[in-house]
Design a protein around this motif. Structure first.
Motif, short mmCIF file in Angstrom:
data_model
loop_
_atom_site.label_atom_id
_atom_site.label_comp_id
_atom_site.label_asym_id
_atom_site.label_seq_id
_atom_site.Cartn_x
_atom_site.Cartn_y
_atom_site.Cartn_z
N GLY A 171 72.62 48.45 91.94
CA GLY A 171 72.17 48.52 90.73
C GLY A 171 73.01 47.72 89.71
N VAL A 172 74.17 47.32 90.14
CA VAL A 172 74.85 46.43 89.16
C VAL A 172 74.46 44.82 89.58
CG1 VAL A 172 77.10 45.41 89.02
CG2 VAL A 172 77.10 47.94 89.14
N ALA A 173 74.14 44.85 90.81
CA ALA A 173 73.80 43.33 91.45
C ALA A 173 72.47 42.96 90.82
CB ALA A 173 73.85 43.46 92.90
N VAL A 174 71.49 43.90 90.60
CA VAL A 174 70.16 43.35 89.86
C VAL A 174 70.42 43.12 88.58
CG1 VAL A 174 67.85 44.44 89.44
CG2 VAL A 174 68.96 44.91 91.84
N SER A 175 71.16 44.28 87.71
CA SER A 175 71.01 44.22 86.30
C SER A 175 71.83 43.30 85.59
CB SER A 175 71.82 45.54 85.58
OG SER A 175 72.64 46.00 86.31
N ILE A 176 73.04 42.63 86.33
CA ILE A 176 73.77 41.63 85.68
C ILE A 176 72.90 40.12 85.58
CG2 ILE A 176 75.63 40.05 86.12
CD1 ILE A 176 77.43 42.68 86.90
N PRO A 177 72.40 39.79 86.49
CA PRO A 177 71.63 38.48 86.43
C PRO A 177 70.52 38.74 85.28
CG PRO A 177 71.37 39.24 88.48
CD PRO A 177 72.46 40.19 87.93
N VAL A 178 69.73 39.77 85.58
CA VAL A 178 68.53 40.14 84.97
C VAL A 178 69.04 40.13 83.47
CG1 VAL A 178 66.64 41.69 84.23
CG2 VAL A 178 67.22 41.07 86.58
N TYR A 179 70.05 40.81 83.13
CA TYR A 179 70.49 40.83 81.57
C TYR A 179 70.82 39.77 81.07
CZ TYR A 179 73.52 41.88 77.60
OH TYR A 179 74.12 41.84 76.41
N TYR A 180 71.72 38.87 81.60
CA TYR A 180 71.86 37.64 80.89
C TYR A 180 70.71 36.67 80.88
CZ TYR A 180 73.97 33.38 79.49
OH TYR A 180 74.41 32.13 78.90
N ALA A 181 69.87 36.65 81.98
CA ALA A 181 68.66 35.71 81.82
C ALA A 181 67.76 36.13 80.79
CB ALA A 181 67.92 35.74 83.55
N THR A 182 67.58 37.53 80.39
CA THR A 182 66.57 37.75 79.65
C THR A 182 67.16 38.42 78.13
OG1 THR A 182 66.65 40.02 80.11
CG2 THR A 182 65.06 38.71 81.46
N GLY A 183 68.32 38.56 78.23
CA GLY A 183 69.10 38.98 77.16
C GLY A 183 68.68 40.55 76.80
N SER A 184 67.77 41.25 77.55
CA SER A 184 67.32 42.64 77.46
C SER A 184 67.96 43.50 78.17
CB SER A 184 65.78 42.57 77.60
OG SER A 184 65.28 43.96 77.53
N ARG A 185 68.75 44.47 77.94
CA ARG A 185 69.34 45.53 78.43
C ARG A 185 68.27 46.64 79.27
NH1 ARG A 185 74.93 45.96 77.36
NH2 ARG A 185 75.35 44.86 75.59
N LYS A 186 67.15 46.61 78.38
CA LYS A 186 65.84 47.58 78.99
C LYS A 186 65.38 46.80 80.11
CE LYS A 186 64.50 49.43 74.45
NZ LYS A 186 63.41 49.60 73.57
N LYS A 187 65.10 45.55 79.89
CA LYS A 187 64.36 44.88 81.32
C LYS A 187 65.37 45.00 82.57
CE LYS A 187 61.31 41.47 79.27
NZ LYS A 187 60.90 40.27 79.14
N ALA A 188 66.76 44.82 82.23
CA ALA A 188 67.96 44.76 83.09
C ALA A 188 67.96 46.16 83.90
CB ALA A 188 69.33 44.58 82.68
N PHE A 189 67.68 47.34 83.16
CA PHE A 189 67.91 48.76 83.34
C PHE A 189 66.52 49.00 84.37
CE2 PHE A 189 66.62 53.06 83.14
CZ PHE A 189 67.75 53.76 83.88
N LEU A 190 65.24 48.40 83.83
CA LEU A 190 63.91 48.76 84.45
C LEU A 190 63.98 48.22 85.70
CD1 LEU A 190 61.32 49.87 83.88
CD2 LEU A 190 60.44 47.89 83.19
N TYR A 191 64.25 46.98 85.99
CA TYR A 191 64.43 46.22 87.40
C TYR A 191 65.37 46.97 88.21
CZ TYR A 191 61.30 42.38 85.53
OH TYR A 191 60.44 41.66 85.01
N SER A 192 66.34 47.17 87.92
CA SER A 192 67.19 48.13 88.59
C SER A 192 66.70 49.60 89.28
CB SER A 192 68.72 48.46 87.98
OG SER A 192 69.54 48.96 88.77
N PHE A 193 66.16 50.29 87.95
CA PHE A 193 65.57 51.38 88.27
C PHE A 193 64.39 51.53 89.14
CE2 PHE A 193 63.00 54.89 87.40
CZ PHE A 193 63.89 56.04 87.13
#
Length: 270
Positions: A171-193
């Motif tokens: 979950g960490v591996a997915v959320s870290i790059p998505v969060y910084y690329a999009t600036g969205s915590r929701k998207k980072a969590f959603l993709y990881s989830f």
């Protein structure tokens, strides 16, 4: 009663799969990675999987297949199915590009480090590929968790906890790059989830198989393959990651603790 066993097995698989969301929350909310805790936890997870696979699952598979195929053919089929499970997960693993492999070590601090070197397109691609790779990996894990839980709830709980711990760094591996690329915590969590949902999909495949094609022979072969899958995951992913996070001794302590807890629980609840 049988329906209750199927529901329990599916529920445990769902819990294991969605723990990628826990990893995402850790990455998005924590200030620093607790590497010692992760090291011991991953070692513990590996110990549980190794002990269960060799002591319980492979042994039960041999018993089932010996009863179905005879004293000579049964053990041979169990061994072949065991290595077939290893081959399956190895093929899946080889399809994932190494530089985007979700099992590469990730730390919460990488969010801050990546702000210094913005490359949003590449980071988003990495996050999405990681989510896809995790989904592919988690499918056979879901089938393994479901099969173990259906055969023995005690085994199922142990496997589900081990897989859940193993899914947290993913979950960490997915959320870290998505969060910084999009600036969205929701998207980072959603993709990881969402990446963890393939685990219950693996369980659904097990339910379908039970309904249409499952027999004692198929179940024995599947059980051996599940043991192979879990052994491969332990030695290819969990134990190397555990050593990377915290070093040799913490990894070993976690491994032994996982084996001991699983051994005692199987004796107490057998």
């Amino acid at each position: 009663m049988y329906d209750d066993a199927v529901l329990l097995a599916f529920g445990l698989t769902l819990f294991a799969g969605l723990s990628t969301g826990i990893g995402s929350l850790i990455a998005l909310l924590a200030k620093k990675t607790n590497t010692a805790f992760l090291s011991v936890s991953l070692g513990f997870s590996g110990g549980v999987m190794v002990y269960i696979s060799f002591v319980e699952i492979l042994t039960k598979s041999r018993e089932i297949l010996t009863a179905q195929l005879g004293i000579k053919m049964g053990p041979w089929c169990a061994v072949l199915a065991f290595f077939a499970g290893m081959l399956l997960i190895a093929i899946i693993d080889s399809l994932v590009p190494e530089f985007e492999n979700p099992h590469e070590i990730r730390k919460v601090e990488e969010i801050e480090n990546r702000k210094k070197k913005p490359d949003k397109e590449r980071l988003l691609r990495m996050g999405l590929f990681s989510a896809l790779a995790i989904a592919i990996h988690n499918f056979p894990e879901g089938l393994a968790t479901f099969t173990a839980a259906l055969n023995d709830p005690t085994l199922g709980i142990g496997v589900a906890i081990a897989v859940a711990i193993h899914n947290i760094p993913e979950g960490v591996a997915v959320s870290i790059p998505v969060y910084y690329a999009t600036g969205s915590r929701k998207k980072a969590f959603l993709y990881s989830f969402l990446s963890g949902l393939s685990e219950p999909l693996g369980a659904l495949l097990g339910i379908i198989a039970l309904k249409y094609v499952m027999s004692e022979l198929i179940f024995g072969l599947l059980f051996a393959a599940v043991a192979g899958i879990m052994i491969f995951i332990s030695f290819d992913e969990l134990l190397p990651a555990s050593r990377e996070y915290g070093g040799h001794h913490l990894s070993l302590y976690g491994l032994v603790a996982g084996m001991a807890v699983m051994a005692v629980s199987l004796l107490l609840f057998a």
